[in-house]
Scaffold this motif. Structure first.
Motif, PDB file in Angstrom:
ATOM      1  N   SER A  51      30.318  35.317  42.533  1.00  0.00           N
ATOM      2  CA  SER A  51      31.147  34.761  41.462  1.00  0.00           C
ATOM      3  C   SER A  51      32.068  35.841  40.908  1.00  0.00           C
ATOM      4  N   LYS A  52      33.363  35.633  41.081  1.00  0.00           N
ATOM      5  CA  LYS A  52      34.339  36.615  40.576  1.00  0.00           C
ATOM      6  C   LYS A  52      34.262  36.679  39.049  1.00  0.00           C
ATOM      7  N   ALA A  53      33.977  35.533  38.412  1.00  0.00           N
ATOM      8  CA  ALA A  53      33.904  35.500  36.951  1.00  0.00           C
ATOM      9  C   ALA A  53      32.719  36.332  36.466  1.00  0.00           C
ATOM     10  N   ILE A  77      42.433  34.274  37.497  1.00  0.00           N
ATOM     11  CA  ILE A  77      43.832  34.691  37.623  1.00  0.00           C
ATOM     12  C   ILE A  77      43.951  36.042  36.955  1.00  0.00           C
ATOM     13  N   GLU A  78      44.546  37.003  37.693  1.00  0.00           N
ATOM     14  CA  GLU A  78      44.538  38.351  37.132  1.00  0.00           C
ATOM     15  C   GLU A  78      45.852  39.081  37.343  1.00  0.00           C
ATOM     16  N   GLU A  79      45.995  40.188  36.642  1.00  0.00           N
ATOM     17  CA  GLU A  79      47.217  40.987  36.767  1.00  0.00           C
ATOM     18  C   GLU A  79      47.274  41.602  38.163  1.00  0.00           C
ATOM     19  N   TYR A  80      48.474  41.794  38.649  1.00  0.00           N
ATOM     20  CA  TYR A  80      48.692  42.384  39.960  1.00  0.00           C
ATOM     21  C   TYR A  80      48.452  43.889  39.888  1.00  0.00           C
ATOM     22  N   LEU A  81      47.690  44.404  40.862  1.00  0.00           N
ATOM     23  CA  LEU A  81      47.429  45.848  40.921  1.00  0.00           C
ATOM     24  C   LEU A  81      48.274  46.454  42.029  1.00  0.00           C
ATOM     25  N   ASP A  82      49.117  47.425  41.673  1.00  0.00           N
ATOM     26  CA  ASP A  82      49.908  48.100  42.709  1.00  0.00           C
ATOM     27  C   ASP A  82      49.088  49.256  43.265  1.00  0.00           C
ATOM     28  N   PHE A  92      42.456  46.574  56.763  1.00  0.00           N
ATOM     29  CA  PHE A  92      43.761  45.904  56.871  1.00  0.00           C
ATOM     30  C   PHE A  92      43.512  44.402  56.810  1.00  0.00           C
ATOM     31  N   LYS A  93      43.880  43.792  55.672  1.00  0.00           N
ATOM     32  CA  LYS A  93      43.491  42.393  55.430  1.00  0.00           C
ATOM     33  C   LYS A  93      44.448  41.386  56.044  1.00  0.00           C
ATOM     34  N   ARG A  94      45.734  41.753  56.149  1.00  0.00           N
ATOM     35  CA  ARG A  94      46.697  40.763  56.644  1.00  0.00           C
ATOM     36  C   ARG A  94      46.653  40.658  58.163  1.00  0.00           C
ATOM     37  N   VAL A 117      38.974  48.421  39.955  1.00  0.00           N
ATOM     38  CA  VAL A 117      38.195  47.624  40.900  1.00  0.00           C
ATOM     39  C   VAL A 117      38.940  46.321  41.182  1.00  0.00           C
ATOM     40  N   ILE A 118      39.177  46.034  42.452  1.00  0.00           N
ATOM     41  CA  ILE A 118      39.740  44.735  42.856  1.00  0.00           C
ATOM     42  C   ILE A 118      38.618  43.721  42.998  1.00  0.00           C
ATOM     43  N   GLU A 119      37.536  44.141  43.616  1.00  0.00           N
ATOM     44  CA  GLU A 119      36.404  43.232  43.814  1.00  0.00           C
ATOM     45  C   GLU A 119      35.160  44.032  44.140  1.00  0.00           C
ATOM     46  N   PHE A 120      34.013  43.392  43.912  1.00  0.00           N
ATOM     47  CA  PHE A 120      32.743  43.907  44.406  1.00  0.00           C
ATOM     48  C   PHE A 120      32.258  42.999  45.525  1.00  0.00           C
ATOM     49  N   GLY A 171      39.759  33.670  49.968  1.00  0.00           N
ATOM     50  CA  GLY A 171      40.012  32.802  48.828  1.00  0.00           C
ATOM     51  C   GLY A 171      41.052  33.329  47.859  1.00  0.00           C
ATOM     52  N   VAL A 172      41.747  34.404  48.261  1.00  0.00           N
ATOM     53  CA  VAL A 172      42.689  35.047  47.344  1.00  0.00           C
ATOM     54  C   VAL A 172      44.119  34.789  47.796  1.00  0.00           C
ATOM     55  N   VAL A 173      44.958  34.357  46.867  1.00  0.00           N
ATOM     56  CA  VAL A 173      46.381  34.215  47.171  1.00  0.00           C
ATOM     57  C   VAL A 173      47.155  35.174  46.270  1.00  0.00           C
ATOM     58  N   VAL A 174      47.968  36.024  46.892  1.00  0.00           N
ATOM     59  CA  VAL A 174      48.865  36.919  46.160  1.00  0.00           C
ATOM     60  C   VAL A 174      50.277  36.488  46.534  1.00  0.00           C
ATOM     61  N   THR A 175      51.052  36.037  45.561  1.00  0.00           N
ATOM     62  CA  THR A 175      52.354  35.456  45.883  1.00  0.00           C
ATOM     63  C   THR A 175      53.302  35.581  44.691  1.00  0.00           C
ATOM     64  N   TYR A 216      51.827  36.938  41.441  1.00  0.00           N
ATOM     65  CA  TYR A 216      50.649  36.237  40.921  1.00  0.00           C
ATOM     66  C   TYR A 216      49.433  36.487  41.799  1.00  0.00           C
ATOM     67  N   VAL A 217      48.265  36.624  41.173  1.00  0.00           N
ATOM     68  CA  VAL A 217      47.012  36.806  41.913  1.00  0.00           C
ATOM     69  C   VAL A 217      46.040  35.719  41.475  1.00  0.00           C
ATOM     70  N   VAL A 218      45.680  34.824  42.422  1.00  0.00           N
ATOM     71  CA  VAL A 218      44.789  33.701  42.119  1.00  0.00           C
ATOM     72  C   VAL A 218      43.593  33.767  43.057  1.00  0.00           C
ATOM     73  N   LYS A 219      42.385  33.820  42.481  1.00  0.00           N
ATOM     74  CA  LYS A 219      41.169  33.979  43.280  1.00  0.00           C
ATOM     75  C   LYS A 219      40.206  32.813  43.072  1.00  0.00           C
ATOM     76  N   ASP A 220      39.788  32.241  44.174  1.00  0.00           N
ATOM     77  CA  ASP A 220      38.718  31.244  44.133  1.00  0.00           C
ATOM     78  C   ASP A 220      37.494  31.917  43.504  1.00  0.00           C
ATOM     79  N   PRO A 244      47.687  51.852  46.811  1.00  0.00           N
ATOM     80  CA  PRO A 244      46.874  51.693  48.017  1.00  0.00           C
ATOM     81  C   PRO A 244      45.441  51.278  47.695  1.00  0.00           C
ATOM     82  N   GLU A 245      44.821  50.598  48.666  1.00  0.00           N
ATOM     83  CA  GLU A 245      43.438  50.131  48.495  1.00  0.00           C
ATOM     84  C   GLU A 245      42.467  51.027  49.245  1.00  0.00           C
ATOM     85  N   VAL A 246      41.284  51.163  48.652  1.00  0.00           N
ATOM     86  CA  VAL A 246      40.202  51.942  49.252  1.00  0.00           C
ATOM     87  C   VAL A 246      38.925  51.108  49.176  1.00  0.00           C
TER      88      VAL A 246
END
Ligand code: AMP
Length: 415
Positions: A102-104, A174-179, A203-205, A271-274, A152-156, A140-144, A181-183
């Motif tokens: 659960s992201k929440a 729904i969260e703020e966009y993080l600029d 590499f997610k894409r 943190v983007i996600e756990f 389940g994540v759309v960044v658009t 926009y960042v929208v996460k299931d 690089p990701e680790v």
């Protein structure tokens, strides 16, 4: 020690490969496994999310350690069932696995623990979603809110697309966009002691240049030559230890693998996600570099004795993994195609090898594709450039009709 691994992807093949090289492991089993895993472990058919079935298998085998690979069995409580039966298990309880499920919930734990993350709103109605999108602005960042296998994540920057994803998911974060690089930083924990592993990047894409849809992951590398010095210590202090302490304080200790997906933004690490388990494909490169035998480390987590472990030992070199996916992945992968060149791709000296993800053995000795991500071709080298070259040389020797892979895994980092 007899070890049972639950799962059947390239992550589990990487785990099984490392465990099979550990002299302490006398028997290695995996359920359900895949065609590659079957070469290093005895495979068993069970429903991996059914705690009773997995426990019965573990007891029948006399397993001294069960390692749960994927998130779905953890969220379903398979580790709880094993623990209740007195089996040592690497993997968190269902309660603690909510950090991924659960992201929440993850946001709430981070807020309580003072862990830096993107500001966010939990939204259940279209009106709430619209308000949150406008509060942050594009992109926009929208996460299931639930488990979505990394998809389940759309960044658009398209507000209508963001709204449509929110409507399709039901409850979203729904969260703020993080600029920046990701680790990916993994840590092994027993609920008290936290042992970070080496950082990696995935590499997610789907397509080169980070184009195309989000996937489960198309490749990874480690180490990160560009990462700031002291990153691991900083994340241990500001993210991993406070999160583990907070869950212990709540009476739901997290034991197993805590995966922090981080963005190194202009305003600091966030943190983007756990995730509650080893990441796929980062595990393939992290374990390629781990020199300490794996079983003892996982067993120390399972038995609450991580504080007695010697410091981990790492290969100074680099590792790269390139995922070969099926035609149509991620939307509608085609399965059942024969894979050729698997033996030819492997280097005799062990510097390049093929980890199986979605594969199955046909009766006639052939190996067929059986999932979206089919193979994870992994190589090591003195540096990223050498590891890359070896990985891509191996990829070129493999043929899968309609198969697709990215050509730019670790390219920038190797330069
Ligand atoms: P997640 O499933 O949360 O890891 O999200 C999948 C991918 O979406 C991440 O690896 C990021 O590339 C992207 N993403 C998620 N959250 C954000 C954010 N707040 N800002 C920018 N990109 C994000």
């Amino acid at each position: 020690m007899k070890v049972l691994v639950i799962g059947g992807g390239a992550r589990e093949h990487a785990l099984c490969r490392s465990l099979s090289q550990d002299p302490a492991v006398t028997e290695l089993h995996c359920a359900p496994g895949n065609a590659g895993i079957a070469q290093v472990a005895t495979v068993h058919q069970v429903d991996q999310s059914d705690g009773a079935q997995v426990t019965a298998l573990a007891r029948g085998l006399g397993a001294g350690l069960v390692v749960v690979g994927p998130e779905a069995p953890l969220v379903a409580g398979v580790a709880d069932a094993l623990r209740a039966a007195g089996v040592a298990v690497f993997g968190p309880s269902a309660e603690a696995a909510r950090l991924e499920g659960s992201k929440a919930f993850a946001k709430e734990v981070m807020a309580a623990a003072g862990v830096p993350t993107a500001r966010s709103y939990v939204c259940t109605t279209p009106a709430e979603a619209a308000e949150a999108l406008d509060a942050f602005g594009a992109p926009y960042v929208v996460k299931d809110d639930g488990l979505a296998a990394g998809k389940g994540v759309v960044v658009t920057s398209d507000r209508d697309e963001a709204l449509a994803h929110a409507a399709a998911c039901g409850q979203v974060v729904i969260e703020e966009y993080l600029d920046g690089p990701e680790v990916s930083l993994f840590a092994i924990t027993d609920g008290t002691t936290v042992l970070p592993l080496q950082p990696a990047q995935d590499f997610k894409r789907a397509l080169d240049g980070d184009q195309g849809p989000n996937t489960g992951g198309m490749g990874a590398y480690s180490p990160l030559p560009w990462a700031p010095e002291g990153l691991v210590e900083e994340v241990l202090e500001t993210v991993l230890q406070p999160t583990v302490d907070e869950l212990r304080r709540r009476g739901t200790p997290f034991s197993g693998l805590l995966y922090a997906g981080l963005a190194l933004t202009s305003r600091g690490t966030r943190v983007i996600e756990f995730n509650a388990r080893f990441g796929d494909p980062e595990t393939q490169v992290v374990l390629a570099r781990l020199r300490t035998p794996l079983a003892g480390v996982l067993h120390a987590s399972a038995t609450g004795t991580l504080d007695q472990l010697e410091p981990l030992r790492w290969d100074e070199g680099a590792a790269v993994t390139v995922v070969i996916a099926a035609e149509g992945y991620p939307a509608a992968p085609r399965t059942g195609d024969p894979i050729e060149g698997l033996a030819e791709a492997e280097a005799a000296d062990g510097t390049a090898y093929v980890l199986h993800a979605g594969t199955k053995a046909a009766g006639d000795g052939r190996v067929l594709s059986a999932g979206g991500r089919v193979l994870s071709v992994t190589a090591t080298g003195a540096g990223l450039a050498e590891a890359r070259e070896r990985a891509y040389r191996a990829v070129e020797r493999i043929s899968l009709a309609g198969g697709q892979h990215r050509g730019d895994i670790a390219l920038k980092a190797a330069q």
